[in-house]
Motif scaffolding. Sequence first.
Motif, PDB file in Angstrom:
ATOM      1  N   ASN A  64      47.098  76.553  37.215  1.00  0.00           N
ATOM      2  CA  ASN A  64      47.669  76.671  38.560  1.00  0.00           C
ATOM      3  C   ASN A  64      46.636  76.374  39.636  1.00  0.00           C
ATOM      4  N   SER A  74      52.624  78.029  36.840  1.00  0.00           N
ATOM      5  CA  SER A  74      52.940  77.990  35.420  1.00  0.00           C
ATOM      6  C   SER A  74      52.691  79.381  34.859  1.00  0.00           C
ATOM      7  N   GLN A  75      53.650  79.916  34.101  1.00  0.00           N
ATOM      8  CA  GLN A  75      53.513  81.287  33.620  1.00  0.00           C
ATOM      9  C   GLN A  75      53.963  81.446  32.165  1.00  0.00           C
ATOM     10  N   SER A  76      53.866  80.366  31.401  1.00  0.00           N
ATOM     11  CA  SER A  76      54.355  80.388  30.021  1.00  0.00           C
ATOM     12  C   SER A  76      53.504  81.266  29.108  1.00  0.00           C
ATOM     13  N   THR A  85      48.622  85.173  36.972  1.00  0.00           N
ATOM     14  CA  THR A  85      48.820  83.722  37.050  1.00  0.00           C
ATOM     15  C   THR A  85      48.108  83.085  38.234  1.00  0.00           C
ATOM     16  N   ASP A 138      47.065  79.996  32.182  1.00  0.00           N
ATOM     17  CA  ASP A 138      48.020  79.714  33.258  1.00  0.00           C
ATOM     18  C   ASP A 138      47.322  79.664  34.606  1.00  0.00           C
ATOM     19  N   SER A 153      51.710  84.010  30.238  1.00  0.00           N
ATOM     20  CA  SER A 153      51.438  85.289  30.887  1.00  0.00           C
ATOM     21  C   SER A 153      52.419  86.371  30.473  1.00  0.00           C
TER      22      SER A 153
END
Length: 239
Positions: A82, A16-18, A50, A78, A20
């Motif tokens: 993760n 998940s990198q929303s 991330t 994030d 970052s």
Amino acid sequence: MNPKSQIFQFKHFSISQSNSALKVGTDAMVLGALIETSTEKSALDIGAGTGVLALMLAQKNATLTIDAIEIDSATCLDANLNFMNSKWKDRLTLIEGDFLTYAFTNKYDLIVSNPPFYVDGLVSENDRTNQAKHANDLNFETLFYRVNQLLSSEGTFWLIYPFETHAFVESIARKNELFPSQLIEIQGKPNRPTRMVVCFNKIALPIKCEIFVIRDEEGNYSPNYIESTREFHSKKIVR
């Protein structure tokens, strides 16, 4: 933006990198694939982002416990997600803090970093992107100085950086008594070097040199890249 577009799916975990500033890229994939780890017990990921490198290490080495330090609070959201969503969460510890000042209590058998190495790059208008991409406080001098303090006597430090800075980076490493044992020239296409992946040690060893090509002249992935990343890409990639 579709939330699903902010998920990068690997074969055995997802990123998940929303939150970052920087997303999963080729540098992390190549570095994670090339790092050698088998018998090490402890690792540190500097500037974890991330958490992708830490997760790749956890997948490669079933006995490795990994600390991952990241300074940006939003990015840590994030990384924590993760880690918690992975099958290796019991071996992963996220540290929200500054690598330069954090009081580590251990030395590490393996240290890795995909660092903010754009030393001479233009400063972004976005402060978080600037912090993630540019080497300001965390420059190569401070990086190698701290790594020397934290690396065990027989440990290894794996680093990726721009090809054109190699002579400079190696000179800084030697000043801090860290010596290259593996030099991997990363070529985006044949004869077009873009990055160096280097393994450093505290003792001077014979240096192994190799070239790693990502794509051929037609833009297709090379057999070497396909084989090296096979256990990480969620979909089969072909030439």
